[in-house]
Design a protein around this motif. Structure first.
Motif, mmCIF file in Angstrom:
data_model
loop_
_atom_site.group_PDB
_atom_site.id
_atom_site.type_symbol
_atom_site.label_atom_id
_atom_site.label_comp_id
_atom_site.label_asym_id
_atom_site.label_seq_id
_atom_site.Cartn_x
_atom_site.Cartn_y
_atom_site.Cartn_z
ATOM 1 N N VAL A 43 -28.379 46.313 7.672
ATOM 2 C CA VAL A 43 -27.250 46.327 7.171
ATOM 3 C C VAL A 43 -27.180 46.965 6.495
ATOM 4 C CG1 VAL A 43 -27.127 44.985 3.977
ATOM 5 C CG2 VAL A 43 -27.718 43.522 6.359
ATOM 6 N N MET A 44 -28.637 48.210 6.198
ATOM 7 C CA MET A 44 -28.244 49.830 5.837
ATOM 8 C C MET A 44 -27.278 50.485 6.811
ATOM 9 S SD MET A 44 -29.547 49.024 2.255
ATOM 10 C CE MET A 44 -29.686 46.895 2.197
ATOM 11 N N THR A 45 -27.849 50.220 8.346
ATOM 12 C CA THR A 45 -26.693 51.401 8.791
ATOM 13 C C THR A 45 -25.411 50.621 8.555
ATOM 14 O OG1 THR A 45 -28.656 50.469 10.576
ATOM 15 C CG2 THR A 45 -26.628 51.051 10.993
ATOM 16 N N LEU A 46 -24.906 49.485 8.679
ATOM 17 C CA LEU A 46 -23.823 49.022 8.527
ATOM 18 C C LEU A 46 -22.913 50.257 7.414
ATOM 19 C CD1 LEU A 46 -23.333 45.405 9.469
ATOM 20 C CD2 LEU A 46 -22.613 46.946 10.950
ATOM 21 N N CYS A 47 -23.434 49.825 5.978
ATOM 22 C CA CYS A 47 -23.519 50.334 5.086
ATOM 23 C C CYS A 47 -23.413 51.899 5.148
ATOM 24 C CB CYS A 47 -24.715 49.988 3.853
ATOM 25 S SG CYS A 47 -24.733 48.970 3.037
ATOM 26 N N VAL A 48 -23.888 52.609 5.966
ATOM 27 C CA VAL A 48 -23.561 54.014 6.008
ATOM 28 C C VAL A 48 -22.835 54.423 7.212
ATOM 29 C CG1 VAL A 48 -24.683 56.204 7.166
ATOM 30 C CG2 VAL A 48 -26.118 54.716 5.802
ATOM 31 N N ALA A 49 -22.777 53.701 7.787
ATOM 32 C CA ALA A 49 -21.301 53.571 8.959
ATOM 33 C C ALA A 49 -20.033 53.087 7.890
ATOM 34 C CB ALA A 49 -21.709 52.635 10.375
#
Length: 359
Positions: A43-49
């Motif tokens: 989830v956190m990676t997707l938020c940054v992206a």
């Protein structure tokens, strides 16, 4: 009546941050849905992206009056608030994720081994970033992210040092390299013939973000995931002392140069940031065993939402054109650091697997 101007000013500030906070909340929701469909994507990676994508699309038009540029201006105050204030709140709640019983399972020697590896990872990453001449505070921020817990650690260190303007490139690099780990480490584990427990220790010691650790380790089963999470929690525990040292060094640098970085004139970075104290208090609260399971579950959801919104805000500030302009230097530093930490993590996994350490 005398309070009316103050209330009006406060009301304007609230209205200014609402659009960005709504966008951040929507991005967290989209990231959760995407993660449910593709569990390998944290989830956190997707938020940054998503933040980087949105920011660069809205900044693409050159003309200031373009509707996309007006939208970017409308979102910026709320997303800056998210990247600053919500990040601090999320870091505080992250302290409740540290389970003393799990840490005790490694024993003092095991915790010491992981903590020493964090120190070596930090120094090695900082040296690589300096060697590749990354500017400003980027070497320190990159070192925090790679050695502790990814973009969350970069956000915490940038807040502690008052240098949030330097955070965008390290966040992009740590997100890319953590995603690389999800794909590469399981392949290397098969080639090296690592068992589930050893691979779990390796993932916990070498992968950056907590979600990326889970995505990497779960490919080898429950035993690997349990081992990875325990080692990762030890790394997260180092966040408080490392950010405190970071704030102290920034304070000393400001005193030598008569400035205080990005802060207002006359203000100094606190020796121990308040959110770090809050993080330590939450660790202590979890250690007492008095926090109800229901409260822990709610705190975990709140932590995920706060950090996700904050990372969307930080990702929004990533300028991909500037990142690509320095791609050779920044990518070179990141890959050297990634390889160094992978080797360190493999050493940690070997020590923990062959010692008297139990999960």
């Amino acid at each position: 009546m005398s309070d009316s101007p103050g209330r009006a000013s406060w009301g304007r500030r609230v209205r200014a941050v609402v659009p960005g906070l709504v966008a951040a909340g929507a991005a967290v929701g989209l990231s959760v849905l995407a993660h449910l469909g593709l569990p390998a994507l944290p989830v956190m990676t997707l938020c940054v992206a998503l933040g980087a994508l949105a920011g660069n699309v809205l900044r693409a038009p050159v003309r200031a009056g373009h509707p996309l540029r007006r939208a970017e201006s409308a979102l910026r105050p709320g997303l800056s608030f998210a990247g600053r204030t919500l990040m601090r709140a999320g870091i505080v709640l992250l302290g409740l994720a540290l389970v003393p019983a799990d840490l005790a399972a490694l024993g003092f020697d095991g915790v010491a081994v992981v903590a020493a590896a964090v120190g070596a990872a930090f120094v090695g990453t900082w040296a690589a970033a300096r060697l590749f001449r990354l500017p400003g505070d980027e070497p320190v921020l990159l070192a925090a992210g790679f050695s502790i817990c990814g973009a969350s650690a970069i956000g915490a260190m940038s807040q502690a040092r008052g240098t949030t303007r330097d955070a965008s490139t390290p966040i992009a690099l740590v997100t890319l390299c953590g995603t690389l780990s999800i794909a590469v480490l399981p392949l290397l584990a098969g080639w090296l013939g690592l068992g589930p427990l050893t691979f779990g220790y390796w993932a916990g010691a070498a992968v950056h973000d907590v979600g990326q650790v889970v995505a990497t380790a779960q490919t080898a089963g429950a035993a690997a995931l349990a081992a990875a999470v325990v080692v990762k929690l030890v790394r997260v525990l180092t966040l408080a002392p490392v950010t405190t040292v970071g704030a102290w060094t920034a304070r000393r640098r400001a005193a030598r140069h008569g400035t205080d970085g990005a802060r207002q004139p006359g203000r100094r970075a606190p020796l121990v940031p308040l959110f770090v104290i809050g993080f330590a208090l939450m660790v202590a609260a979890r250690a007492t065993g008095l926090v109800a399971p229901e409260a822990l579950a709610l705190a975990h959801l709140a932590q995920e939402a706060l950090l996700g919104a904050a990372l969307f805000g930080l990702g929004f500030a990533i300028d991909l054109r500037a990142l690509f302009a320095s791609a050779s230097r920044s990518t070179g530093a990141a890959l050297v650091a990634w390889a160094w930490i992978a080797l360190l993590g493999l050493g940690v996994a070997a020590i923990l697997s062959n010692g008297s350490f139990m999960v």
